[in-house]
Design a protein around this motif. Sequence first.
Motif, PDB file in Angstrom:
ATOM      1  N   ALA A  10       0.812  -1.219   0.000  1.00 29.17           N
ATOM      2  CA  ALA A  10       0.000   0.000   0.000  1.00 29.17           C
ATOM      3  C   ALA A  10       0.848   1.272   0.000  1.00 29.17           C
ATOM      4  CB  ALA A  10      -0.939  -0.022   1.204  1.00 29.17           C
ATOM      5  N   ILE A  11       1.796   1.388   0.939  1.00 30.63           N
ATOM      6  CA  ILE A  11       2.590   2.615   1.024  1.00 30.63           C
ATOM      7  C   ILE A  11       3.556   2.734  -0.147  1.00 30.63           C
ATOM      8  CG2 ILE A  11       4.314   3.858   2.384  1.00 30.63           C
ATOM      9  CD1 ILE A  11       1.466   4.051   3.477  1.00 30.63           C
ATOM     10  N   GLY A  12       4.203   1.641  -0.510  1.00 29.32           N
ATOM     11  CA  GLY A  12       5.103   1.672  -1.657  1.00 29.32           C
ATOM     12  C   GLY A  12       4.387   2.070  -2.930  1.00 29.32           C
ATOM     13  N   ALA A  13       3.192   1.521  -3.134  1.00 24.68           N
ATOM     14  CA  ALA A  13       2.407   1.858  -4.319  1.00 24.68           C
ATOM     15  C   ALA A  13       2.010   3.332  -4.320  1.00 24.68           C
ATOM     16  CB  ALA A  13       1.161   0.975  -4.385  1.00 24.68           C
ATOM     17  N   LEU A  14       1.577   3.813  -3.162  1.00 24.89           N
ATOM     18  CA  LEU A  14       1.203   5.227  -3.037  1.00 24.89           C
ATOM     19  C   LEU A  14       2.354   6.123  -3.472  1.00 24.89           C
ATOM     20  CD1 LEU A  14      -0.658   7.532  -1.947  1.00 24.89           C
ATOM     21  CD2 LEU A  14       0.350   7.101   0.303  1.00 24.89           C
ATOM     22  N   LEU A  15       3.551   5.843  -2.967  1.00 19.13           N
ATOM     23  CA  LEU A  15       4.719   6.652  -3.309  1.00 19.13           C
ATOM     24  C   LEU A  15       5.046   6.544  -4.797  1.00 19.13           C
ATOM     25  CD1 LEU A  15       7.153   5.975  -0.335  1.00 19.13           C
ATOM     26  CD2 LEU A  15       6.341   8.215  -1.086  1.00 19.13           C
ATOM     27  N   GLY A  16       5.167   5.320  -5.279  1.00 19.54           N
ATOM     28  CA  GLY A  16       5.596   5.130  -6.656  1.00 19.54           C
ATOM     29  C   GLY A  16       4.674   5.761  -7.673  1.00 19.54           C
ATOM     30  N   TYR A 169       3.400   8.621   7.753  1.00 20.66           N
ATOM     31  CA  TYR A 169       2.140   8.954   8.405  1.00 20.66           C
ATOM     32  C   TYR A 169       0.896   8.584   7.592  1.00 20.66           C
ATOM     33  CZ  TYR A 169       4.309  11.408  12.316  1.00 20.66           C
ATOM     34  OH  TYR A 169       5.015  11.699  13.452  1.00 20.66           O
ATOM     35  N   PRO A 170       0.961   8.539   6.261  1.00 22.57           N
ATOM     36  CA  PRO A 170      -0.252   8.210   5.498  1.00 22.57           C
ATOM     37  C   PRO A 170      -0.768   6.804   5.787  1.00 22.57           C
ATOM     38  CG  PRO A 170       1.364   9.257   4.078  1.00 22.57           C
ATOM     39  CD  PRO A 170       2.069   8.936   5.357  1.00 22.57           C
ATOM     40  N   ALA A 171      -2.058   6.638   5.579  1.00 24.08           N
ATOM     41  CA  ALA A 171      -2.685   5.316   5.649  1.00 24.08           C
ATOM     42  C   ALA A 171      -3.176   4.968   4.250  1.00 24.08           C
ATOM     43  CB  ALA A 171      -3.850   5.324   6.627  1.00 24.08           C
ATOM     44  N   HIS A 182      -5.655   5.198  -1.263  1.00 21.46           N
ATOM     45  CA  HIS A 182      -5.074   6.147  -0.312  1.00 21.46           C
ATOM     46  C   HIS A 182      -6.182   6.586   0.639  1.00 21.46           C
ATOM     47  CE1 HIS A 182      -2.990  10.316   0.395  1.00 21.46           C
ATOM     48  NE2 HIS A 182      -2.896   9.512   1.444  1.00 21.46           N
ATOM     49  N   VAL A 183      -6.055   6.202   1.911  1.00 19.67           N
ATOM     50  CA  VAL A 183      -7.116   6.470   2.894  1.00 19.67           C
ATOM     51  C   VAL A 183      -7.018   7.886   3.429  1.00 19.67           C
ATOM     52  CG1 VAL A 183      -8.136   5.742   5.090  1.00 19.67           C
ATOM     53  CG2 VAL A 183      -7.225   4.025   3.505  1.00 19.67           C
TER      54      VAL A 183
END
Length: 363
Positions: A10-16, A169-171, A182-183
């Motif tokens: 989830a977080i890696g995808a959000l960043l990429g 910090y993102p969820a 992205h929540v």
Amino acid sequence: MRVCVVGAGAIGALLGVKIWHAAGGEHAVTMVGRAGSHLSAMQRDGLRLCGESVADDVSASGDNGGEICMRTGERNAAFFSSLEDVPQKQDVVFLALKENQLAQIMPGLPSVSHAETVYVTLQNGIPWWYFQIYSGPNEYANKVVESVDPQGVLFHGIDPCRVLGCVVYPAARKKEPGVVEHVEGIRFPLGELDGSHSERAERISQLLVTAGFKAPVVEDIRSELWLKLWGSLAFNPISALCHATLGELCTFPPSRELAVRMMREAEQVGIALGASFRVPLERRLDGAASVGAHKTSMCADVEAGRPMEVDAIMASVVELGALTGVFMPSVSAVYALLQLLNRQLDQGVSFPAVPAPLPDPKM
């Protein structure tokens, strides 16, 4: 800039996806994920990112559909199952794996690294590098945190001069293979281990800011880590044990009081190690309560039948409490319960998701 994100969760995808989309393909973004249905879906149909913040972004840019999609074959987008398959050296590598997974990818890091490659660490809790390039009390310098780095594999295998610490910090959550939501949250504060304000930190900060995140360069990344861990140490275990949302556990008086006791104990450990806490405890609790009906990552792991990230978030603090001589009865008791729960998950015991409660009509 060549950017590699190791860990396509989830977080890696959000960043990429956000980095790639904001740059219009100017930055080459490579995602490295574990072989399975998620990676297969990304390689076949692309990595899709949705959520309210994403809908706002694409609306503002004139795009349609309320989501961003990064597809193999589009300009500077690629997906691989291992670092060894990545064909080019990378300028920045975001390590978006859980700490207990990092040793597995260490052999592949040299294949994507040149002399100036920076590793940005995105792990929860106490990182393996905590006592490297350390300016706290001298007696703790260069100690290995065994609970997160047994035998010092990461400590001795990754050059700390390449490392830039970052607090997540993102969820976000994986909705289905190839699709991440992205929540909430956009903060990724980062900093050098020695507290310096370097050009590379500014460059990576700007990369994240351009992608729509808040990424200030902080002078004391360890205190920033403690501020996040301060809450995670209490909120995650209580949520996992009780299937409770942040709003519930931070407003129900008995669970809120337990969280306070755990946070007070952890605060003493952080202070003993030279950290400072810039936000008052009650404000930290109220901030979590304001998130409302959101379950923590540990609770999500339990309900999905996955082992929880206990070592970095809890075992490490218990270890550091013993190191500094801080008595931690509440943290230790909850840690014991969490270990038992993790053992049950390892044995295949299932804990089905419990729906978040509806609002009380009398409130």
